[in-house]
Design an enzyme around this catalytic site. Structure first.
Site, PDB file in Angstrom:
ATOM      1  CE  LYS A  56     -23.814 -18.972 -10.309  1.00  0.00           C
ATOM      2  NZ  LYS A  56     -23.531 -18.358  -8.978  1.00  0.00           N
TER       3      LYS A  56
ATOM      4  CD  GLU B 175     -25.527 -15.371  -7.645  1.00  0.00           C
ATOM      5  OE1 GLU B 175     -24.570 -14.597  -7.552  1.00  0.00           O
ATOM      6  OE2 GLU B 175     -25.409 -16.567  -7.969  1.00  0.00           O
TER       7      GLU B 175
ATOM      8  CB  CYS C 161     -23.314 -14.823 -10.425  1.00  0.00           C
ATOM      9  SG  CYS C 161     -22.002 -13.972  -9.534  1.00  0.00           S
TER      10      CYS C 161
END
Ligand SMILES: NC(=O)CC(=O)C(=O)O
Length: 372
Positions: free
Chosen positions: A204, A130, A245
């Site tokens: 994300k 990331e 994440c």
């Protein structure tokens, strides 16, 4: 005991992307008509006639009639897709746990060298961390952001990934970088196929807003906008779901990817020194064992002098929840083998898909439902 029922809302659309546009929380229709077989009315509570029944009726239900009411095929709405046949079933994956500096040009050159090394070692799929081209901070995101859709000149980081994938003939799950699109910023992962084509872009979905006083406070939502689209992409190395994440904390997303036929979920991620030790491996193993698929994560290497100190520990998990390969917090290139026949084996050993209780709960893939 009165059986509870959990209704999960989710979202999706086509195989290459979609978004969470709304959520549905609703009881399974069958539940409104049939009582769970071991429902014991609470005598102090007033129920409508519909929910009153004789326990004797319940006890006389035969095993076969109970099984026929389980409706496992309805536990996934729409029903789960068959696992597709991937072009290859056994291959090496490379997880490049990279050190990240404030020098973007250096980060790009460095990431390229790591990708080349992983490919030399036989990796057909390479995963990056990331935010690998920029420090992980709200101050940095606007400065390092690239307009990915505006082409290679506007996005040197993804231009490098595309070229590396083409020249090395590998699939790349390109970690994530800050993306600028109009007046918005996203935390975005690009997937390139072995021709260097951009196959998918995942923004994300769940922004990392955390507040543990005295330990860690970080609010991605100060600068970033959440993505709207779960991403599942067909590649030369199988059907891959992408999360970034914090996305790993939302089991519904992983369940949705499994129901869309993913073999593998890749989560570029940068957990931290507070949550990492307790949650990072636990979440990966949970996502893998619950969904009986592979999970790969890739983190930045730890920089104790940096503003955000990453936990590291990039890892590959198998469909039985087993840790197949991992590392500590320093820079590393993990090379490990994926064998998709293990998914079939584990799903035969534990046929969860046939044992779900569609009469009690449902996972609703909102985007896939509405696109049908
Ligand atoms: N950095 C993240 O997005 C997530 C994380 O560190 C955590 O969930 O903990």
């Amino acid at each position: 005991m009165r059986l509870g029922f959990l209704f999960l809302s989710s979202s999706s659309s086509s195989v290459v992307g979609s978004s969470i546009s709304r959520s549905i929380v609703r009881p399974a229709p069958s539940l409104l008509l049939h009582r769970p077989f071991h429902f014991i009315p609470n005598r102090t509570t007033t129920y409508s006639n519909r929910f009153q029944f004789s326990p004797r009726t319940t006890l006389t239900a035969s095993a076969s009639s109970m099984a026929s009411t389980f409706k496992p095929e309805q536990a996934r709405v729409p029903p789960a897709l068959q696992l597709p046949s991937p072009p290859i079933t056994k291959f090496k994956i490379g997880l490049c746990q990279l050190s990240v500096t404030a020098d973007k040009e250096r980060n790009i050159v460095h990431a390229r060298a790591a990708i080349e090394e992983a490919a030399e070692k036989g990796a057909k799929l390479v995963v990056l961390p990331e935010i690998w081209n920029s420090p992980y901070s709200n101050d940095s995101f606007p400065i390092y952001a690239e307009d990915i859709d505006a082409g290679p000149d506007a996005s040197p980081s993804t231009a490098m990934l595309s070229e590396a994938a083409r020249l090395l003939k590998i699939t790349i799950v390109g970690g994530s970088i800050p993306e600028r699109s109009g007046d918005k910023l996203y935390n975005t992962c690009c997937v390139f196929d072995a021709d260097g084509k951009l196959k998918a872009k995942h923004r994300k979905i769940h922004l990392f807003d955390i507040d543990i006083p005295g330990k860690i406070t970080f609010k991605e939502s100060q600068t970033l906008t959440a993505g709207e689209t779960p991403t599942v992409v067909d590649t030369e190395v199988g059907r891959i779901g992408i999360g970034i994440c914090y996305d790993i904390r939302f089991q519904e997303l992983a369940m949705l990817y499994a129901a869309r036929g993913a073999h593998l979920i890749c989560y570029p991620g940068a957990f931290n020194m507070t949550t990492g030790p307790l949650h990072w491996e636990l979440l990966q193993r949970a996502r893998a064992v619950d969904n009986q698929l592979y999970v790969a994560t890739c983190a930045p290497a730890r920089d104790v002098g940096g503003g955000y100190v990453a936990w590291g520990h990039s890892t590959l998990i198998g469909p039985f929840g087993e840790v197949l390969a991992t590392t500590e917090h320093d820079e590393a290139i993990i090379i490990s083998e994926i064998d998709y026949s293990q998914i079939d084996l584990r799903r035969t050993n534990l046929p969860l898909e046939k044992q779900r209780r569609g009469d009690l709960y449902q996972l609703v893939d909102v985007q896939r439902s509405s696109s049908q």
